[in-house]
Design an enzyme around this catalytic site. Sequence first.
Site, short mmCIF file in Angstrom:
data_model
loop_
_atom_site.label_atom_id
_atom_site.label_comp_id
_atom_site.label_asym_id
_atom_site.label_seq_id
_atom_site.Cartn_x
_atom_site.Cartn_y
_atom_site.Cartn_z
N VAL A 39 13.98 -35.11 11.51
CA VAL A 39 15.03 -34.27 10.92
C VAL A 39 15.08 -34.36 9.39
O VAL A 39 15.67 -33.51 8.74
CB VAL A 39 16.44 -34.56 11.50
CG1 VAL A 39 16.51 -34.19 12.97
CG2 VAL A 39 16.84 -36.01 11.26
N TYR A 131 24.81 -46.66 5.41
CA TYR A 131 25.31 -45.99 6.62
C TYR A 131 26.71 -45.41 6.37
O TYR A 131 26.99 -44.24 6.65
CB TYR A 131 25.34 -46.98 7.78
CG TYR A 131 25.78 -46.40 9.10
CD1 TYR A 131 24.88 -45.70 9.89
CD2 TYR A 131 27.08 -46.54 9.55
CE1 TYR A 131 25.27 -45.15 11.10
CE2 TYR A 131 27.48 -46.01 10.76
CZ TYR A 131 26.57 -45.32 11.54
OH TYR A 131 26.96 -44.78 12.74
N LYS A 135 27.89 -41.42 6.18
CA LYS A 135 28.89 -40.81 7.07
C LYS A 135 30.04 -40.20 6.27
O LYS A 135 30.57 -39.14 6.63
CB LYS A 135 29.39 -41.84 8.09
CG LYS A 135 28.29 -42.34 9.04
CD LYS A 135 27.65 -41.21 9.83
CE LYS A 135 26.66 -41.72 10.87
NZ LYS A 135 26.07 -40.64 11.68
C1 BGC Z 1 27.98 -47.68 14.64
C2 BGC Z 1 28.12 -48.73 15.71
C3 BGC Z 1 29.44 -49.46 15.56
C4 BGC Z 1 30.60 -48.48 15.45
C5 BGC Z 1 31.92 -49.17 15.17
C6 BGC Z 1 29.20 -46.78 14.69
O1 BGC Z 1 29.09 -45.78 13.74
O2 BGC Z 1 26.79 -46.94 14.87
O3 BGC Z 1 27.05 -49.65 15.60
O4 BGC Z 1 29.65 -50.28 16.69
O5 BGC Z 1 30.34 -47.55 14.43
O6 BGC Z 1 31.84 -50.08 14.11
#
Ligand code: BGC
Length: 233
Positions: A39, A131, A135
């Site tokens: 992607v 990450y 998001k």
């Molecule tokens: C992550 C998980 C995590 C959850 C809560 C998600 O976005 O991919 O690994 O358990 O968030 O923290």
Amino acid sequence: AGAGAKVAINYVVHPESAAALVKEIEGRGGAALALSADVSDAGAVAAMFDQIDRQWGGLDILVNNAGIDGPRARGWEAEVEAWQKVIAVNLTGAFLCARQALRRMTAQKSGVVINISSVHEIIAWSGYSAYAASKAAVGMMTKTLAQEAAPYGVRVLSAGPGAVRTPINRAVWSDPASLQDLLEKIPLGRIGEAPEIARMIVVLASDVASYVTGRTIYIDGGMTDYPEFAHGG
Ligand code: BGC
């Protein structure tokens, strides 16, 4: 598929899992297609959507579900390559797929894009700055694309799962001490299961949610409710 959609399943690893899912859907009388595209590669994404056009003449729903969390490292210890890979898949990947889908949906004046975000769109997460940043960015991209697509009758949403039992967090839920720590962060007191996310996505993609756009809907057992505030404060 269970709600009647033909489903194109994109994979980048584990072709056998995609093929098994296609077989399962077909076995229940549905239609499915396994396609391989990274992607984060604009050309591969364009080719994937062209293939869907050729097979089915377009699409009505996109679920941007590809995501990685990267190696755990505090920001000052992280490698730039790891940062870039997370952003490339989670943010650029969602953008490239949304871009292709929205070209088609704005032309046909209908459609829904659902980006899979996370509770980490709004909750900081030590060790996972790329990450969490990806998001948060998906959340704002969702709002902006929703504003752009609304005049064409096209909705753009995010779904923000909390802790769901999948391979991405197996190390946490398979270890009793880590699981206990995790459960304390979830008011409903249990980890979520994938069908609980899938069912909500079906609702968001359907006309039940015809007046909902530009928002992230959290599916998290209350995790974003900051359960630490159940006492004290
Ligand atoms: C992550 C998980 C995590 C959850 C809560 C998600 O976005 O991919 O690994 O358990 O968030 O923290």
